[in-house]
Design a protein around this motif. Sequence first.
Motif, PDB file in Angstrom:
ATOM      1  N   LEU A   1      -6.282  -6.521   3.724  1.00  0.00           N
ATOM      2  CA  LEU A   1      -6.538  -5.302   2.959  1.00  0.00           C
ATOM      3  C   LEU A   1      -7.656  -4.492   3.589  1.00  0.00           C
ATOM      4  O   LEU A   1      -7.600  -3.253   3.599  1.00  0.00           O
ATOM      5  CB  LEU A   1      -6.893  -5.644   1.499  1.00  0.00           C
TER       6      LEU A   1
ATOM      7  N   ASP B   1       0.828  -1.204   0.000  1.00  0.00           N
ATOM      8  CA  ASP B   1       0.000   0.000   0.000  1.00  0.00           C
ATOM      9  C   ASP B   1       0.864   1.257   0.000  1.00  0.00           C
ATOM     10  O   ASP B   1       0.530   2.249  -0.651  1.00  0.00           O
ATOM     11  CB  ASP B   1      -0.938  -0.006   1.213  1.00  0.00           C
TER      12      ASP B   1
ATOM     13  N   VAL C   1      -6.496  -2.005   5.860  1.00  0.00           N
ATOM     14  CA  VAL C   1      -5.716  -0.918   5.275  1.00  0.00           C
ATOM     15  C   VAL C   1      -6.607   0.054   4.513  1.00  0.00           C
ATOM     16  O   VAL C   1      -6.451   1.283   4.595  1.00  0.00           O
ATOM     17  CB  VAL C   1      -4.615  -1.488   4.325  1.00  0.00           C
ATOM     18  N   LEU C   2      -7.554  -0.474   3.760  1.00  0.00           N
ATOM     19  CA  LEU C   2      -8.311   0.362   2.822  1.00  0.00           C
ATOM     20  C   LEU C   2      -9.667  -0.263   2.559  1.00  0.00           C
ATOM     21  O   LEU C   2      -9.771  -1.468   2.353  1.00  0.00           O
ATOM     22  CB  LEU C   2      -7.515   0.458   1.505  1.00  0.00           C
TER      23      LEU C   2
ATOM     24  N   ARG D   1      -4.248   4.760  -5.982  1.00  0.00           N
ATOM     25  CA  ARG D   1      -4.102   3.764  -4.912  1.00  0.00           C
ATOM     26  C   ARG D   1      -5.297   2.818  -4.889  1.00  0.00           C
ATOM     27  O   ARG D   1      -5.146   1.590  -4.848  1.00  0.00           O
ATOM     28  CB  ARG D   1      -3.960   4.493  -3.584  1.00  0.00           C
TER      29      ARG D   1
ATOM     30  N   TRP E   1      -5.423  -1.331  -5.954  1.00  0.00           N
ATOM     31  CA  TRP E   1      -5.926  -2.425  -5.122  1.00  0.00           C
ATOM     32  C   TRP E   1      -7.065  -3.165  -5.807  1.00  0.00           C
ATOM     33  O   TRP E   1      -7.222  -4.376  -5.624  1.00  0.00           O
ATOM     34  CB  TRP E   1      -6.347  -1.917  -3.746  1.00  0.00           C
TER      35      TRP E   1
END
Length: 198
Positions: free
Chosen positions: A192, A74, A195-196, A173, A177
């Motif tokens: 993941l 990331d 993270v996001l 970004r 992903w």
Amino acid sequence: MRDTRQEILDAARRLFNQRGYNGVSLQDIARAVGISKGNLSYHFQKKEHIVEAIMAQSGDTLPPNIPQTIGELDLVFLDIQTAVQNNLFFFLSHAQLGQISPQIGRKQRARCREITEKLEGALRSLHTAGLVRPEDYAGEYTHTAELLYFSSAYWAPFSELKRGDGGEAVGYRRHAWRVVHPLLTPQGRAELENVLKL
């Protein structure tokens, strides 16, 4: 003491990002710095020389090691997104700049190799860690890394097209992903999520 050369580079980057490479003349840059075009030409004969100098100043901000975790990958995607945002003009004129300056073209090719190798290495490391599934076909990780690089190089003009068409551009970004997501294992997808949110 005044650093005219640096003032030229700062003004050029700002103007290029606002108007695009083709929308800025040497006279525009000289005017923004408050010097004559002749004084500017003492430092830089051509616009592409200014771009070469801007590129030479831009240090490598990519994390040095192959990403081993979702979080580390990331950070690579964030670094790429920031580079595109800070040097919008370069990416809007990516193909043109590589053609008019052999030096820029060489740097583009070297950067392509560096980033694709790092991304492919990351996918292999994440596979070893159980976060990325095995390849469905030979070279799938390589092709995914190349797609991620290609989309980073042309993300800026694509985003401009989306906005011009009334659409909403997604940041690089998040896009990256979405490209990688089908390769993630359930464990990788769970990481993941921390993270996001896609």
